[in-house]
Design a protein around this motif. Sequence first.
Motif, mmCIF file in Angstrom:
data_model
loop_
_atom_site.group_PDB
_atom_site.id
_atom_site.type_symbol
_atom_site.label_atom_id
_atom_site.label_comp_id
_atom_site.label_asym_id
_atom_site.label_seq_id
_atom_site.Cartn_x
_atom_site.Cartn_y
_atom_site.Cartn_z
ATOM 1 N N GLN A 169 0.833 -1.207 0.000
ATOM 2 C CA GLN A 169 0.000 0.000 0.000
ATOM 3 C C GLN A 169 0.871 1.263 0.000
ATOM 4 O O GLN A 169 0.568 2.253 -0.676
ATOM 5 N N VAL A 170 1.933 1.183 0.807
ATOM 6 C CA VAL A 170 2.883 2.314 0.798
ATOM 7 C C VAL A 170 3.477 2.489 -0.591
ATOM 8 O O VAL A 170 3.603 3.603 -1.112
ATOM 9 N N ARG A 171 3.841 1.330 -1.217
ATOM 10 C CA ARG A 171 4.390 1.399 -2.576
ATOM 11 C C ARG A 171 3.400 2.057 -3.541
ATOM 12 O O ARG A 171 3.754 2.949 -4.333
ATOM 13 N N ASP A 172 2.147 1.596 -3.467
ATOM 14 C CA ASP A 172 1.135 2.140 -4.382
ATOM 15 C C ASP A 172 0.885 3.620 -4.115
ATOM 16 O O ASP A 172 0.681 4.408 -5.048
ATOM 17 N N TYR A 173 0.878 3.975 -2.812
ATOM 18 C CA TYR A 173 0.678 5.396 -2.479
ATOM 19 C C TYR A 173 1.820 6.238 -3.028
ATOM 20 O O TYR A 173 1.607 7.302 -3.635
ATOM 21 N N LEU A 174 3.053 5.756 -2.809
ATOM 22 C CA LEU A 174 4.213 6.511 -3.319
ATOM 23 C C LEU A 174 4.170 6.581 -4.838
ATOM 24 O O LEU A 174 4.482 7.634 -5.429
ATOM 25 N N ALA A 175 3.785 5.450 -5.462
ATOM 26 C CA ALA A 175 3.692 5.462 -6.923
ATOM 27 C C ALA A 175 2.647 6.465 -7.390
ATOM 28 O O ALA A 175 2.833 7.170 -8.386
ATOM 29 N N ALA A 176 1.508 6.495 -6.653
ATOM 30 C CA ALA A 176 0.461 7.453 -7.021
ATOM 31 C C ALA A 176 0.953 8.880 -6.864
ATOM 32 O O ALA A 176 0.677 9.752 -7.709
ATOM 33 N N GLN A 177 1.699 9.125 -5.751
ATOM 34 C CA GLN A 177 2.228 10.472 -5.546
ATOM 35 C C GLN A 177 3.233 10.838 -6.633
ATOM 36 O O GLN A 177 3.225 11.947 -7.165
ATOM 37 N N VAL A 178 4.107 9.866 -6.949
ATOM 38 C CA VAL A 178 5.086 10.125 -8.006
ATOM 39 C C VAL A 178 4.375 10.351 -9.330
ATOM 40 O O VAL A 178 4.726 11.255 -10.110
ATOM 41 N N GLY A 179 3.356 9.541 -9.583
ATOM 42 C CA GLY A 179 2.614 9.720 -10.824
ATOM 43 C C GLY A 179 1.950 11.078 -10.892
ATOM 44 O O GLY A 179 1.968 11.744 -11.932
ATOM 45 N N ALA A 180 1.352 11.471 -9.745
ATOM 46 C CA ALA A 180 0.713 12.794 -9.716
ATOM 47 C C ALA A 180 1.743 13.886 -9.926
ATOM 48 O O ALA A 180 1.511 14.867 -10.641
ATOM 49 N N ALA A 181 2.907 13.706 -9.269
ATOM 50 C CA ALA A 181 3.976 14.704 -9.427
ATOM 51 C C ALA A 181 4.467 14.748 -10.868
ATOM 52 O O ALA A 181 4.722 15.825 -11.426
ATOM 53 N N GLU A 182 4.612 13.536 -11.469
ATOM 54 C CA GLU A 182 5.056 13.506 -12.862
ATOM 55 C C GLU A 182 4.020 14.143 -13.776
ATOM 56 O O GLU A 182 4.373 14.874 -14.710
ATOM 57 N N ARG A 183 2.728 13.868 -13.492
ATOM 58 C CA ARG A 183 1.690 14.506 -14.315
ATOM 59 C C ARG A 183 1.690 16.018 -14.126
ATOM 60 O O ARG A 183 1.540 16.779 -15.090
ATOM 61 N N ALA A 184 1.888 16.430 -12.846
ATOM 62 C CA ALA A 184 1.945 17.878 -12.586
ATOM 63 C C ALA A 184 3.159 18.497 -13.263
ATOM 64 O O ALA A 184 3.077 19.591 -13.846
ATOM 65 N N ALA A 185 4.297 17.754 -13.192
ATOM 66 C CA ALA A 185 5.507 18.265 -13.844
ATOM 67 C C ALA A 185 5.325 18.325 -15.351
ATOM 68 O O ALA A 185 5.750 19.288 -16.006
ATOM 69 N N ALA A 186 4.677 17.280 -15.900
ATOM 70 C CA ALA A 186 4.434 17.287 -17.342
ATOM 71 C C ALA A 186 3.516 18.434 -17.733
ATOM 72 O O ALA A 186 3.725 19.110 -18.752
ATOM 73 N N LEU A 187 2.452 18.654 -16.908
ATOM 74 C CA LEU A 187 1.547 19.763 -17.186
ATOM 75 C C LEU A 187 2.269 21.099 -17.088
ATOM 76 O O LEU A 187 2.103 21.991 -17.937
ATOM 77 N N LEU A 188 3.110 21.220 -16.024
ATOM 78 C CA LEU A 188 3.871 22.455 -15.872
ATOM 79 C C LEU A 188 4.828 22.658 -17.041
ATOM 80 O O LEU A 188 4.959 23.777 -17.569
ATOM 81 N N GLU A 189 5.482 21.563 -17.445
ATOM 82 C CA GLU A 189 6.406 21.663 -18.572
ATOM 83 C C GLU A 189 5.683 22.075 -19.840
ATOM 84 O O GLU A 189 6.184 22.887 -20.625
ATOM 85 N N GLU A 190 4.488 21.503 -20.032
ATOM 86 C CA GLU A 190 3.713 21.869 -21.208
ATOM 87 C C GLU A 190 3.319 23.345 -21.175
ATOM 88 O O GLU A 190 3.395 24.053 -22.191
ATOM 89 N N ARG A 191 2.903 23.792 -19.977
ATOM 90 C CA ARG A 191 2.545 25.211 -19.860
ATOM 91 C C ARG A 191 3.754 26.105 -20.055
ATOM 92 O O ARG A 191 3.664 27.189 -20.652
ATOM 93 N N VAL A 192 4.922 25.644 -19.534
ATOM 94 C CA VAL A 192 6.143 26.419 -19.748
ATOM 95 C C VAL A 192 6.477 26.492 -21.236
ATOM 96 O O VAL A 192 6.861 27.551 -21.750
ATOM 97 N N ARG A 193 6.323 25.333 -21.922
ATOM 98 C CA ARG A 193 6.577 25.340 -23.363
ATOM 99 C C ARG A 193 5.621 26.286 -24.085
ATOM 100 O O ARG A 193 6.035 27.039 -24.973
ATOM 101 N N GLU A 194 4.338 26.239 -23.695
ATOM 102 C CA GLU A 194 3.370 27.133 -24.333
ATOM 103 C C GLU A 194 3.714 28.587 -24.062
ATOM 104 O O GLU A 194 3.651 29.438 -24.965
ATOM 105 N N ARG A 195 4.088 28.869 -22.783
ATOM 106 C CA ARG A 195 4.439 30.251 -22.438
ATOM 107 C C ARG A 195 5.712 30.702 -23.148
ATOM 108 O O ARG A 195 5.797 31.833 -23.623
ATOM 109 N N THR A 196 6.680 29.775 -23.214
ATOM 110 C CA THR A 196 7.924 30.104 -23.907
ATOM 111 C C THR A 196 7.669 30.384 -25.381
ATOM 112 O O THR A 196 8.216 31.336 -25.954
ATOM 113 N N ALA A 197 6.823 29.543 -25.987
ATOM 114 C CA ALA A 197 6.487 29.762 -27.396
ATOM 115 C C ALA A 197 5.788 31.108 -27.585
ATOM 116 O O ALA A 197 6.063 31.839 -28.547
#
Length: 567
Positions: A141-169
Amino acid sequence: MHDGDRAPPAGPVLILTPTGRDADVAAGLLAAEGIGTTVVPTLKALQAALDDTAGMVLLADEAVIGADTSVLAAWLAAQPPWSDLPFVVLTRAGTAVRRPTTGTNLAGTLGNVLFLERPLQALSLVSAVKSALRARQRQRQVRDYLAAQVGAAERAAALLEERVRERTAALEAADAERRQMAAALAQAQKMEAVGQLTGGLAHDLNNMLAGIIGGLSLMQTRLAKGQITQLDRYITMAQHAAHRAAGLTHRLLAFSRRQTLEPKPTGVNRLVTDMLDLVRSTIGPGITIETALADEPWLTLCDPHQLENALLNLCINARDAMPQGGRLLIETANTHLTPDAAARLREAGPGDYVTLGVTDTGTGIPPEVIARVFDPFFTTKPQGEGTGLGLSMVYGFLHQSGGHVQIVSDLGQGTTVRLYLPRHDGAEETTAAGPAPLAARPLGRHETVLVVDDEPAVRTVVTEVLRTLGCEPLEAPDGPAGLRLLKSSPGVALLVADMGLPGGMNGQQLADAARRERPGLKVLFITGYAEATRSRGGWPGPGAQVMTKPFALDALANRIRELLPGP
């Protein structure tokens, strides 16, 4: 059995009991509780079966006592941070008590371990296994929770990166648009400046050409009628207009920093003192002139005639700013510019400078006008009363000499214009005696002079002056022809060459080639635009002089006398 007693599905239980029926008994008890098991026959088989899906290990101590457990220990040490695989070790009575003395530290090797003594009690075994499986389930359960947190962080990072790319463009697009607009504005400003420059140039040159063409036409008309009276009047009129046109081109070259300068070690105090009478006669009696000269001013390396023109221009501007009279201060000083002070002057570099300042008590200059005072043909005077090239000439001369000009003004209080000229270490040159007039006696000996210029009219003028001096002129229209003529004429004592020549060989290249043929050959360069040689160190070199077109015939004759002194 209650639902709360059931073990969660935490994966199979690996069982290793190499002797007896312990494996079968344990597997039967656990199967009755719905717990999956896998029985392995050897320690090696156990080590091969271990992975993250294992729920726990049920192990008899005789399977590991005395065996090589290094592979097992390495796998346990390499578990991910969330994993701590549980072990239940079946021991014989008293074995756990004696273990520290046997040399086999199972607790240290296995880590997460529970010891059960045999003979087995069904309730104790099932309870220990369920407890271990629940612990394993919490780990996952700890593994799954950490994976979920990492996944959420990766999705947030991907979203942020996409927004940064859009803003940079978006920023890049805006910056590209800004640069395009800036380029368009710069082009418009450049075209406006070119239009102002060409318009002012055409206006002034047309006035001067009217005087030249009109004077020549009047002379032609009178000569056609056989009338020679008043010819000197028309000649004077044409010459005056031609000199004004020459002065205009010199100012344009000074503004563009392309004029031919003759720099010399110059003392600003001596130059100011020699100019005072001319300044007084120019600005009139209604303005009081004061001086504040440095006690021991440094020398500067510049063209003294251009510096005189700059000083006179500044004094005339100061006079025009004081129509009701006032006070004019001319001052000199030694100044050291620190990097910070030089940065405040924008285009100046740090170092030692000699300064020449002109201060008036006139009307002052508005800020919007100060920003344009160095533009060519920009003037605040009424049309016809100023060319707008005075300060642009000063600006170009100062920058071509490695210096800087600064203007400080207060409306209603007055203006200070300060010239910064780089310090020069050396001795000041004394002023030579005035040149002799053209009508003076010839050189006193017969010299051959080679004249190389692509303009026939210039060659005609120079050769006539040479004949007046008793010289024999040779003519060539370009560099290669001049070099051939030089090789076939061993008596050539002086080369007079234009700097800008056709044929792939300019005047400097011609002089270099000629001196390889005739070391010590004297050279006189005549030019109206010496851009090709501005950056050459030591130009024009020993035994060579330079004159700027157009030149007075007296000046040309005396320059030739300097290069070819008589007996």
